[in-house]
Design an enzyme around this catalytic site. Structure first.
Site, PDB file in Angstrom:
ATOM      1  N   ASP A  20       0.791  -1.126  -0.026  1.00 49.42           N
ATOM      2  CA  ASP A  20       0.060  -0.287   0.001  1.00 49.42           C
ATOM      3  C   ASP A  20       0.944   1.176  -0.026  1.00 49.42           C
ATOM      4  O   ASP A  20       0.606   2.202  -0.803  1.00 49.42           O
ATOM      5  CB  ASP A  20      -0.769  -0.140   1.302  1.00 49.42           C
ATOM      6  CG  ASP A  20      -1.852   1.069   1.174  1.00 49.42           C
ATOM      7  OD1 ASP A  20      -2.754   1.214   0.237  1.00 49.42           O
ATOM      8  OD2 ASP A  20      -1.998   1.800   2.013  1.00 49.42           O
ATOM      9  N   LYS A  34       1.584   4.540  -2.949  1.00 52.29           N
ATOM     10  CA  LYS A  34       1.368   5.870  -2.709  1.00 52.29           C
ATOM     11  C   LYS A  34       2.754   6.478  -2.979  1.00 52.29           C
ATOM     12  O   LYS A  34       2.736   7.686  -3.509  1.00 52.29           O
ATOM     13  CB  LYS A  34       1.445   6.318  -1.162  1.00 52.29           C
ATOM     14  CG  LYS A  34      -0.129   5.724  -0.636  1.00 52.29           C
ATOM     15  CD  LYS A  34      -0.244   5.917   0.905  1.00 52.29           C
ATOM     16  CE  LYS A  34      -1.641   5.419   1.219  1.00 52.29           C
ATOM     17  NZ  LYS A  34      -1.723   5.158   2.722  1.00 52.29           N
TER      18      LYS A  34
END
Ligand code: ADP
Ligand code: ASP
Ligand code: MG
Length: 818
Positions: free
Chosen positions: A678, A682
């Site tokens: 995750d 980003k």
């Protein structure tokens, strides 16, 4: 002298006719009056239709019966007001009209042909019938109306269906009526007569024109147009619900509005009144107490530069082009001469005309004839290949903005065209009136209503409608709906109507063009039958409702993300909390941006990094203003910062993960967080913002879990095994603590590359203080150096993420919000 014209609905039934008589009686107390009446509403259409049917050789009995019945039913109701002196001639008069109608239709049927002259005669029977009814009523009130036959009084020539009045002759014919004639006159509208008294029609809606011609010939003080709305509106009230009645407009404004389609006035009505300086009042016979709209020479300028909008559908654009037209004098003259010879009126000449091409608009029904006429006129050039095949584009409409205040004002055209772009409406051609008081855009007919509604909002600052189509109703989507529900009234007070028109996931959907009611949406959604697919969202955009549609993606679905280009191409802006699009393949990332530019759609994704924190926007602004960013690093996972906070306080890793899961701080499978994917997404998104071209695999990724620990297998097994990692992990934490450092899970983009992993940071380092679900980012740049720019705050959780999504939505709407 006052001329009062009553339209079809104003004489639509017995009750309405009583209303007319009352208005006339009142006016008569003050001055001499001429009444001009239309046919009972629907009757002209009936007659025109009957002529067609007769021409086809089919039965017209039913139409004739409806003509008779409509009028005799009104006569019957009115008979209580009448004396035998009126009842008898009225009944006879109506019967005679019925006989005349049957005779004419029989002739048409036998010949299988309805000449323009016969159609003019036939279609005027409705006005004659309504005048018989009004005459009887006025007489019964003792008002002594004198009937004026327009076939004698309104002398015309030219096309029997679009007659040209002979103004001087008309004035002469009205001389005795003008100078000391009767106190009350009554004349059917819609037609005049040729030199021999044969019926000549003034064209559909022509009763307004009849009244204006009479007013000019009588030197009237005032011309009143009594209709079914409160006057001339800022736009057709059937197309734009927010349209409002205008208090006063200039003759020129009224002319332009009517010319470009405001049906409330026949386009030629104003000219005779303006010539003689006769003010016109457009008013509502259903609400006589309302002042209506005054049309005068001295109307004060409106507050807004635009006074009104009008819409003219069923238009075709004709284009004649070719190298052989360049520099040849007289080409334009030949083009328009050809139109004149074919009696085709040119609605608008576009701004695009140049030496080698000329384009203009005509009524769609005339387009084929116009092309043929041009082909004839340019036959030689066409054969020599100097003129290209002549094209015409049907299915168009003209949307115009009109206002005296537009003259010498800067930016009006800009606002107009950008409003059209807002609603994804492409412009085929434009034209500006020579007097600068009108600007017209030729657009697709289907786009008309929503374009009108949006341009109206932009021109008058009335409420803007934004339609949200929300996909995904998990924690973020659900919270977004809650926030919109709470905030909507406040936004509405500032002129923004934020409507959630669709709420959907793959299994269920709620759809309502006027907006889904947001109380209790959840239960209703679950009870719904079918889900929404991307195609249904696209169909929504294509349906071209008024308002600006925005697709809001609160899913984490890759398929949905892959659909953005298609959604944009169909007219939707996209706001997303879903990282999959920006973290997908570089090629898709690039194509997405190209599609957005090509279709002038916005693509906003502030919540992709740091939830509601202004990360993307800050970075974009630094780059836009010319800063050079050397390094971005930070803590980008709220869940990991929470877990690390606990382990620092001595909580074993497995326990900390369990608590984070319980609180809903992690992805359903916590390994998505723990292994760093995750965060890698980003950081990838940030790196791409910085102009780097790379894929997710290019991010150097180190899991938070100890290397020695086997994290594979089904989730329950993994969780059961996790305590085995506790000691390994704790040892690392303790080792660093001894050196005065804490472990932080950091993502960074710098000269060394793009990395994600555990980094020991000294206690005095800004990142050391970040815990408990916070995110922090530092930007080291040319300008922010040696001290970096830092953004810190909650970077996870439904409330801040949903607020970030809502902020993106509001960024799409300009104007003064709270
Ligand atoms: P009448 O039979 O009284 O002549 P019309 O139907 O010809 O009435 O014209 C009135 C209608 O024109 C209104 O009901 C309205 O729907 C339509 N209209 C179109 N544009 C405008 C406008 N700008 N202002 C007012 N009405 C308009
Ligand atoms: N009755 C005619 C029509 O419907 C004329 C008018 O209403 O002005 O076109
Ligand atoms: Mg009308």
């Amino acid at each position: 002298m006052r001329v009062m014209k009553f339209g079809g609905t104003s004489v639509g039934d017995a009750e309405r006719m009583r209303g007319v008589v009352a208005l006339v009686e009142e006016a008569r107390k003050a001055e001499r009056v001429m009444v001009v009446a239309s046919a009972v509403s629907g009757i002209t259409n009936l007659l025109v239709e009957a002529a067609k049917v007769a021409q086809e050789g089919e039965s017209v009995q039913e139409a004739c019966a409806r003509f008779d019945d409509t009028h005799s039913a009104i006569a019957k109701v009115l008979s209580v007001d009448l004396k035998p002196a009126q009842t008898r001639p009225l009944a006879e008069g109506l019967v005679a009209l019925g006989v005349e109608l049957r005779g004419l239709l029989q002739g048409v049927g036998l010949l299988r042909e309805c000449s323009p002259s016969v159609l003019a005669h036939l279609s005027g029977l409705g006005e004659r019938a309504s005048c018989l009814l009004l005459a009887a009523m006025l007489e019964a009130r003792g008002l002594e109306p004198v009937s004026v036959d327009p076939r004698q009084a309104l002398v015309c020539s030219g096309d029997p269906l679009q007659a040209t009045p002979r103004v001087e002759e008309i004035r002469a014919r009205f001389a005795t009526l003008r100078e000391g004639g009767p106190g009350l006159m009554l004349m059917p509208g819609f037609f005049g007569g040729d030199a021999r008294g044969k019926t000549m029609s003034l064209g559909r809606g022509g009763s307004d024109y009849s009244a204006a011609l009479a007013a000019a010939a009588l030197d009237a003080r005032l011309l009143e147009i009594w209709t079914d709305v409160d006057g001339i509106f800022s736009a057709d009230p059937r197309l734009v619900p927010e349209a409002f009645a205008l208090e006063e407009v200039s003759f020129e404004e009224a002319m332009e509005l009517a010319y470009f389609g405001a049906k409330v006035l026949h386009p030629k009505t104003i000219a005779p009144a303006r010539e003689r300086g006769i003010p016109v009042r457009v008013c509502n016979s259903f609400r006589p107490e309302h002042p209506g709209t005054r049309v005068t020479a001295t109307a004060p300028l409106s507050r807004h530069p635009v006074r009104g909008l009008s819409f003219l559908p069923d238009i075709a654009l004709i284009n004649i082009a070719g190298a052989g037209l360049k520099g040849v004098p007289g080409t334009a003259a030949r083009v328009f001469e050809a139109m004149a010879r074919a009696s085709i009126s040119v609605v608008l000449i576009t701004q695009g005309s140049s030496e080698s091409s000329i384009s203009f608009c005509v009524g769609e029904a005339e387009a084929t004839r116009a092309v043929l006429a041009l082909e004839d006129a340019f036959e030689v050039e066409r054969e020599a290949g100097k003129v290209d095949p002549i094209e015409h584009q049907p299915g168009l409409a003209v949307l115009s903005i009109v206002g005296d205040g537009m003259r010498h004002r800067v930016g009006v055209a800009g606002t107009f065209f950008s409003a059209l772009a807002d609603v994804d409406c492409s412009i085929a051609a434009i034209a500006q009136g020579s007097s600068e008081r009108s600007i017209s855009a030729v657009i697709s007919r289907e786009d008309g209503p929503r374009a009108m509604a949006h341009v109206h909002r932009k021109a008058f600052g009335t409420t803007e409608v934004v339609e949200l189509l929300v996909a995904g109703v998990g924690t973020v989507g659900g919270e977004l709906l809650r926030q919109i529900h709470q905030q909507a009234p406040k936004l509405r007070a500032h002129g923004l109507d934020l409507r959630v028109c669709a709420i959907a996931n793959s299994r269920h959907s709620l759809v309502a063009p006027e907006g889904v009611a947001l109380d209790g949406w959840k239960a209703r959604l679950e009870a719904s039958e079918s889900g929404f697919t991307l195609d249904t969202f696209r169909a929504w955009a294509k349906a071209r409702r008024p308002g600006r549609p925005i697709f809001v993606d609160c899913t984490s679905s890759e398929d949905v993300a892959l659909g953005y280009p298609a959604l944009m191409a169909s007219g939707l802006h996209v706001v997303t909390a879903n990282k999959k699009a920006n973290a997908g393949r570089q090629e898709h990332w690039k194509a997405l941006r190209e599609t957005a530019v090509r279709h002038q759609r916005k693509f906003l994704y502030e919540t992709n990094v740091g939830a509601g924190l202004p990360v993307i926007d800050t970075l974009k602004n630094m780059l836009r203003t010319g800063d050079t960013v050397h390094r971005v690093e930070g803590i980008l996972s709220g869940s990991l910062s929470f877990i690390l906070g606990l382990t620092e306080a001595g909580v074993p890793l497995s326990k900390a993960v369990g608590t984070a899961m319980e609180k809903g701080f992690t992805e359903p499978d916590p390994r998505d967080d723990l292994e760093g994917t995750d965060v890698a997404r980003k950081v990838l998104i940030l790196a791409r913002e910085l102009g780097r071209s790379l894929e997710l695999e290019d991010v150097a990724l180190a899991s938070l879990l100890p290397e020695e620990f086997d994290a594979k297998g089904p989730l329950p097994e993994f969780l059961a095994r996790l305590p085995q990692a506790d000691e390994l992990f704790q040892r690392r934490v303790d080792a660093h603590r001894k050196e005065g450092k804490v472990l932080r899970y950091v993502g960074s983009v710098g000269p060394e590359g793009v990395r994600v992993g555990l980094v020991p940071v000294p206690l005095e380092h800004p990142l050391a203080a970040v815990k408990g679900g916070e995110n922090a980012l530092s930007f080291l740049s040319e300008r922010y150096s040696p001290t970096p720019l830092v953004i810190r705050g909650y970077g996870a959780g439904a409330a801040v993420t949903a607020a970030g999504v809502l902020a993106d939505v509001l960024r799409l709407v300009e104007g003064p919000l709270p």
